[in-house]
Write an enzyme that holds these catalytic residues in place. Structure first.
Site, mmCIF file in Angstrom:
data_model
loop_
_atom_site.group_PDB
_atom_site.id
_atom_site.type_symbol
_atom_site.label_atom_id
_atom_site.label_comp_id
_atom_site.label_asym_id
_atom_site.label_seq_id
_atom_site.Cartn_x
_atom_site.Cartn_y
_atom_site.Cartn_z
ATOM 1 N N GLU A 345 0.832 -1.342 0.081
ATOM 2 C CA GLU A 345 -0.113 -0.080 0.156
ATOM 3 C C GLU A 345 0.781 1.394 0.027
ATOM 4 O O GLU A 345 0.550 2.118 0.934
ATOM 5 C CB GLU A 345 -1.009 0.041 1.031
ATOM 6 C CG GLU A 345 -1.733 -1.266 1.286
ATOM 7 C CD GLU A 345 -2.666 -1.335 2.437
ATOM 8 O OE1 GLU A 345 -2.638 -0.391 3.426
ATOM 9 O OE2 GLU A 345 -3.556 -2.079 2.768
ATOM 10 N N GLU A 467 -6.688 -11.049 -1.026
ATOM 11 C CA GLU A 467 -7.430 -10.501 0.159
ATOM 12 C C GLU A 467 -8.876 -10.490 -0.415
ATOM 13 O O GLU A 467 -9.645 -9.544 0.094
ATOM 14 C CB GLU A 467 -6.976 -9.321 0.746
ATOM 15 C CG GLU A 467 -5.518 -9.145 1.205
ATOM 16 C CD GLU A 467 -5.011 -7.823 1.740
ATOM 17 O OE1 GLU A 467 -5.951 -7.120 2.368
ATOM 18 O OE2 GLU A 467 -3.822 -7.686 2.092
HETATM 19 O O1 9MR Z 1 -7.852 -7.919 8.690
HETATM 20 C C1 9MR Z 1 -7.093 -7.017 9.226
HETATM 21 C C2 9MR Z 1 -7.684 -6.635 10.594
HETATM 22 O O2 9MR Z 1 -7.995 -7.178 11.230
HETATM 23 C C3 9MR Z 1 -7.184 -5.249 11.016
HETATM 24 O O3 9MR Z 1 -7.815 -4.518 12.117
HETATM 25 C C4 9MR Z 1 -6.588 -4.380 9.817
HETATM 26 C C5 9MR Z 1 -5.639 -3.062 10.389
HETATM 27 O O4 9MR Z 1 -5.004 -2.622 9.394
HETATM 28 O O5 9MR Z 1 -5.897 -5.076 8.834
HETATM 29 C C6 9MR Z 1 -6.733 -6.073 8.228
HETATM 30 O O6 9MR Z 1 -5.857 -6.374 7.092
HETATM 31 C C7 9MR Z 1 -5.555 -5.521 6.196
HETATM 32 C C8 9MR Z 1 -4.447 -6.018 5.378
HETATM 33 O O7 9MR Z 1 -3.256 -6.324 6.357
HETATM 34 C C9 9MR Z 1 -4.319 -4.914 4.275
HETATM 35 N N1 9MR Z 1 -5.357 -4.722 3.460
HETATM 36 C C10 9MR Z 1 -6.293 -4.614 4.091
HETATM 37 C C11 9MR Z 1 -6.754 -5.465 5.118
HETATM 38 C C12 9MR Z 1 -8.180 -5.343 5.741
HETATM 39 O O8 9MR Z 1 -7.961 -3.971 6.274
#
Ligand code: 9MR
Length: 666
Positions: A345, A467
């Protein structure tokens, strides 16, 4: 070569919402009514017994007593008074009363003396002695608030497992605290496995959190559909891996603050699971603006100090990436770490780098990497170091969301082209957090997503969908599930059309209620572990590929490794997904009411010449004993031979391929 096409014969419907059993007035410490859906504990505190509750230990000053000052049922409640700080409060231990790997619902009423500002939370201590905390739900308002049934479960590796109330310092009243065992849920075995459907195309996987491991049905879904790839939901991100105390201690001891210290203790339960089950792992993620502590970028690892120079940060970055891979390979030499999101990102939707700045305690879109480097020039060295230290076979990806929006897409393409020329990138991770909305207004459109797939595959790099989820409007029930199904179909068709460039399709979670966007129900399975219309839409009409099995003629002996050089592929086309025919006797392929070597022969003959020796519909359903639901294969004949040879018992059926293989090696 015969192939089976999957068509749904009965539509999946959502099971009725769970109804809790009536609440008895006394609690039984030794309830023998542990059948599914039964109340295990129920406290209304009318008998004055509060012995199952404690305060949280340590310096917690909470005093627990029975009170008749407030109550919901009867005239008494549990009072938690003397709370000197917000984490103080009443706690209920689970692991000394309940069973691991079993799901329970907990409900209660809670009231603050003047105003209710409570959080219901969960804590446990892991195998490394570290205590972890998780807030489950907030309860705010005047007077009594209802804690609606919250699902909890734990593994046998967890100790000191508690639920507790915290928040504010007001006196707190608790009443009608009920623990119910959730009805045991079975997953649907009579639907195709996603892993099988796409077996010849790409890996199918999911993101997993340590909580998932304690839920039997969740893990059964993982085993059936997603065993191609696991990504840790949070536990392999920088904030989970960087160990602040150890970093500071190393700095104090050596005067060197460029050798970050790391720990994989948060990821341990997940990685142990992947190692035990031989599941390939995607590493997510090394370099990210989010979930990365600010102190990692500061002099002396101190939040209040100056940002380090880019020169120093480069050294830290190299040492971090080196330690990350070295430690992983040392701890888990047998896991196939087949992919790694090196940078996550880094580009904005307009194609520019992120703004410089701290992430802060609440997280922000700003980047400390940009703060230190001034721009996105940290990306290239991150890939260089990853290439230098990643284990063999670990492919390196740039991963992002909104990756189909023009500005970002162009920036990624330009960056990836340059990195590819240097030979330090292997692929693009398309996160694919999509939004069905109400259907026709879905974002992105299938054609925009398809265009992005075209552009990324034209780079000549690999693509992984890392994802995938697709939300419907918040709290909209099943209203948009058909629109969601249609959208998922369009997206997966587009992915399938690019399968030559795609090596993995990873969902971001398993069931809707476990999703990071639970209220928007973005996944393929519902909270009852049932396949949603979206699941059916992506498998329906698709050929279930023939499962590679041993040459039937080679499998008349058991206990040896199949001869891979002479493998043939065949399946029986009888559609045993038809729910009308149910198993009469597991393994009884020739329907003579017994299990003998003749059943193995019947299967082998049917596989060899279906026109002449087809199994009856009932026989085909009975015969599907290995990885049930995948149709009749040579493995089913093997299992029956294994019974004859004494490797397994008829009562072991149905059996997984893995369990059969391991029994036959003994
Ligand atoms: O699934 C993850 C969630 O539990 C966390 O709170 C969040 C915090 O940033 O991150 C989520 O995973 C993210 C992933 O690492 C990167 N792409 C977006 C995902 C969803 O937010």
């Amino acid at each position: 070569m015969k192939k089976k096409t999957f068509n749904r014969l009965a539509s999946g419907t959502l099971a009725a919402a769970m109804i809790l059993s009536a609440v008895p007035t006394v609690w039984a410490a030794d309830s023998d009514e542990t059948a599914t859906g039964k109340v295990i504990y129920s406290f209304d505190f009318e008998d004055g017994d509060i012995s199952a509750f404690t305060n949280r230990g340590g310096n917690d000053t909470t005093v627990l007593s029975v009170s008749d000052e407030a109550s919901v049922s009867g005239s008494k409640s549990l009072l938690a008074s003397g709370r000197s700080t917000s984490w103080n409060g009443p706690a209920f231990q689970l692991d000394d009363k309940l069973e691991p790997y079993t799901e329970y619902y907990i409900s209660a009423k809670v009231k603050g003396k003047y105003y209710t500002d409570a959080t219901f939370s969960f804590q446990y201590t892991n195998a490394d002695g570290e205590t972890k905390y998780q807030n489950l739900t907030n309860l705010n308002g005047n007077d009594w608030q209802t804690l609606e049934p919250v699902k909890v479960s734990f593994t046998d590796e967890m100790t000191g497992v508690y639920v507790y109330f915290e928040g504010g310092t007001d006196d707190m009243f608790i009443d009608d605290f009920v623990v119910t065992e959730a009805p045991a849920m079975e997953i649907e075995q009579d639907i195709p496995s996603l892993a099988d459907v796409f077996e010849n195309d790409f890996k199918v996987g999911t993101a997993l959190t340590p909580n998932d491991l304690s839920s039997k049905p969740t893990m059964a879904l993982v085993e059936k559909h997603f065993s191609g790839s696991i990504t840790a939901g949070n536990e392999m991100k920088p904030d989970a891996v960087l160990n602040k105390e150890a970093c500071k201690a190393y700095f104090e001891e050596t005067g060197d603050d460029t050798v970050p210290q790391i720990s994989f203790s948060a990821a341990k339960p997940l990685l142990d699971y992947c190692q035990r089950n031989n599941i390939p792992v995607r590493i997510h993620t090394l370099v990210w603006h989010s979930q990365t502590p600010d102190w990692f970028f500061k002099e002396g690892y101190d939040d209040n100090s100056e940002w380090v120079s880019s020169e120093k940060m480069l050294v830290r970055m190299e040492n971090y990436i080196k330690a990350y891979f070295e430690e992983l390979v040392k701890l888990y030499p047998d896991i196939d770490f087949y992919a790694c999101d090196v940078v996550n990102e880094a580009w904005m939707e307009n194609g520019s780098p992120r703004e410089a700045g701290e992430q802060g305690s609440s997280g922000s879109a700003k980047s400390a990497w940009v703060q230190v480097f001034g721009d996105n020039s940290f990306i290239e060295p991150a890939f260089e170091f990853a290439r230098k230290y990643a284990p063999d076979g670990c492919k390196l990806y740039y991963n992002d969301y909104n990756e189909y929006m023009d500005g970002k897409l162009n920036a990624i393409v330009e960056m990836a082209t340059a990195l590819k020329e240097k030979g330090i990138i292997d692929g693009i991770g398309m996160q694919s957090h999509l939004d069905v909305r109400t259907g026709s207004d879905a974002f992105p459109s299938v054609s925009a997503y398809n265009k992005a797939l075209d552009k990324y595959s034209a780079l000549g790099l690999d693509i992984q969908v890392t994802e995938l989820d697709a939300t419907v409007p918040k709290d909209s029930g099943e209203q948009y599930f058909d629109a969601q199904a249609e959208y998922y179909k369009g997206i997966v068709d587009a992915i399938y059309a690019h399968k030559d460039s795609i090596s993995a399709l990873v969902l971001w979670g398993i069931t809707d209620d476990g999703s990071w966007r639970a209220a928007q129900q973005p996944l393929l399975f519902d909270a009852e572990y049932k396949a949603k219309p979206a699941f059916y839409s992506i498998v329906e009409g698709r050929e279930v590929p023939p499962v590679t099995t041993e040459n039937p003629n080679e499998t008349t002996t058991t206990g040896s490794e199949p001869d891979k050089s002479t493998t043939t592929t065949s399946t029986v086309t009888t559609d045993n997904t038809n729910p009308i025919v149910s198993v009469s006797l597991m393994g009884d392929a020739n329907c003579d009411d017994k299990i003998t070597i003749a059943d193995a022969t019947a299967i082998i003959q049917a596989l060899g010449n279906q026109d002449e020796y087809a199994l009856s519909e009932q026989g085909a359903v009975n015969a599907d004993v290995v990885d049930s639901g995948d149709g009749v294969t040579g493995a089913d004949a093997n299992a029956i031979q294994a019974i004859e040879a004494g490797f397994i018992k008829a009562s072991d059926l149905p059996i997984t391929k893995e369990a059969l293989d391991s029994a036959m090696k003994k």
